[in-house]
Design a protein around this motif. Structure first.
Motif, PDB file in Angstrom:
ATOM      1  N   PHE A   1       0.816  -1.213   0.000  1.00 29.29           N
ATOM      2  CA  PHE A   1       0.000   0.000   0.000  1.00 29.29           C
ATOM      3  C   PHE A   1       0.852   1.267   0.000  1.00 29.29           C
ATOM      4  O   PHE A   1       0.467   2.268  -0.579  1.00 29.29           O
ATOM      5  N   ALA A   2       2.014   1.203   0.627  1.00 29.78           N
ATOM      6  CA  ALA A   2       2.891   2.376   0.669  1.00 29.78           C
ATOM      7  C   ALA A   2       3.660   2.566  -0.633  1.00 29.78           C
ATOM      8  O   ALA A   2       3.990   3.698  -0.997  1.00 29.78           O
TER       9      ALA A   2
ATOM     10  N   ASP B   1      -1.262   2.612  -6.881  1.00 29.00           N
ATOM     11  CA  ASP B   1      -2.638   2.203  -7.114  1.00 29.00           C
ATOM     12  C   ASP B   1      -3.126   1.387  -5.913  1.00 29.00           C
ATOM     13  O   ASP B   1      -2.753   0.223  -5.751  1.00 29.00           O
ATOM     14  N   ARG B   2      -3.974   1.986  -5.076  1.00 32.24           N
ATOM     15  CA  ARG B   2      -4.469   1.296  -3.882  1.00 32.24           C
ATOM     16  C   ARG B   2      -5.323   0.082  -4.238  1.00 32.24           C
ATOM     17  O   ARG B   2      -5.329  -0.905  -3.514  1.00 32.24           O
ATOM     18  N   GLN B   3      -6.035   0.172  -5.363  1.00 33.79           N
ATOM     19  CA  GLN B   3      -6.854  -0.963  -5.780  1.00 33.79           C
ATOM     20  C   GLN B   3      -5.973  -2.153  -6.129  1.00 33.79           C
ATOM     21  O   GLN B   3      -6.242  -3.274  -5.719  1.00 33.79           O
TER      22      GLN B   3
ATOM     23  N   ALA C   1      -2.912  -2.691  -5.056  1.00 31.74           N
ATOM     24  CA  ALA C   1      -2.327  -3.153  -3.793  1.00 31.74           C
ATOM     25  C   ALA C   1      -3.322  -4.029  -3.037  1.00 31.74           C
ATOM     26  O   ALA C   1      -2.949  -5.071  -2.481  1.00 31.74           O
ATOM     27  N   GLY C   2      -4.588  -3.644  -3.041  1.00 33.09           N
ATOM     28  CA  GLY C   2      -5.625  -4.427  -2.361  1.00 33.09           C
ATOM     29  C   GLY C   2      -5.844  -5.785  -3.002  1.00 33.09           C
ATOM     30  O   GLY C   2      -6.032  -6.792  -2.304  1.00 33.09           O
TER      31      GLY C   2
ATOM     32  N   GLU D   1     -15.490   1.996  -7.730  1.00 34.62           N
ATOM     33  CA  GLU D   1     -14.699   1.341  -6.691  1.00 34.62           C
ATOM     34  C   GLU D   1     -15.585   1.241  -5.451  1.00 34.62           C
ATOM     35  O   GLU D   1     -16.398   2.124  -5.195  1.00 34.62           O
TER      36      GLU D   1
ATOM     37  N   HIS E   1     -14.119  -5.157   6.621  1.00 38.56           N
ATOM     38  CA  HIS E   1     -12.655  -5.097   6.604  1.00 38.56           C
ATOM     39  C   HIS E   1     -12.133  -4.973   8.039  1.00 38.56           C
ATOM     40  O   HIS E   1     -11.122  -5.605   8.393  1.00 38.56           O
TER      41      HIS E   1
END
Length: 153
Positions: free
Chosen positions: A32-33, A37-39, A41-42, A113, A127
């Motif tokens: 995430f760091a 792209d957070r998506q 990373a998720g 999203e 979550h």
């Protein structure tokens, strides 16, 4: 044969608990760091959590079989036996309940999203529950590591 079962017992604990700690507290935060792209990373983190879930279920089965083969039904009186059972139940709840629910929430949010949809609050709540279960598994895993030599006695 006893040495082999002890080595397998320690290997399974190391694989499961080491994987929990490495993925949850090192790999996922770095993803995430580091990724823009957070998506993405998720998605990657989700695949890693699913993988360690399967590793956990297989490891739990192996550990319980080793404990029972060594001590018979007396193994059920051991706190370590119940720690493994508890960790396995939490893993199963996450693997077969919470994670599929979160995947469905993401699919239901499409084409947006999930964090930009009306399903955001439900996703955040699940979550959070998933994170709490993971923390509990990690702490029980630490206990398992610290007391691992007692599990086959």
């Amino acid at each position: 044969m006893r040495k082999l079962s002890e080595a397998l017992y320690l290997f399974l604990i190391t694989l499961w608990v080491g994987g929990l700690w490495a993925i949850g507290y090192m790999v996922a935060p770095v993803l995430f760091a580091s990724l823009g792209d957070r998506q993405l990373a998720g998605v990657i983190a989700g695949k890693l959590f699913a993988l360690i879930g399967w590793v956990g279920l297989a490891s739990a089965a192996g550990l319980l079989l080793l404990m029972i083969s060594r001590s018979g039904l007396r193994a059920c009186k051991s706190a370590l036996f119940w720690i493994v059972v508890g960790m396995a139940l939490m893993t199963a709840a996450s693997q077969f309940g919470i994670q599929p629910l979160m995947v469905q929430l993401k699919a239901d949010a499409m084409p947006r999203e999930v964090m930009e949809s009306v399903l955001r609050d439900r996703f955040v709540a699940w979550h959070g529950i998933s994170s709490i279960l993971y923390l509990l598994q990690s702490l029980l895993g630490l206990w398992l590591v610290l007391w691992s030599s007692r599990g086959l006695k």
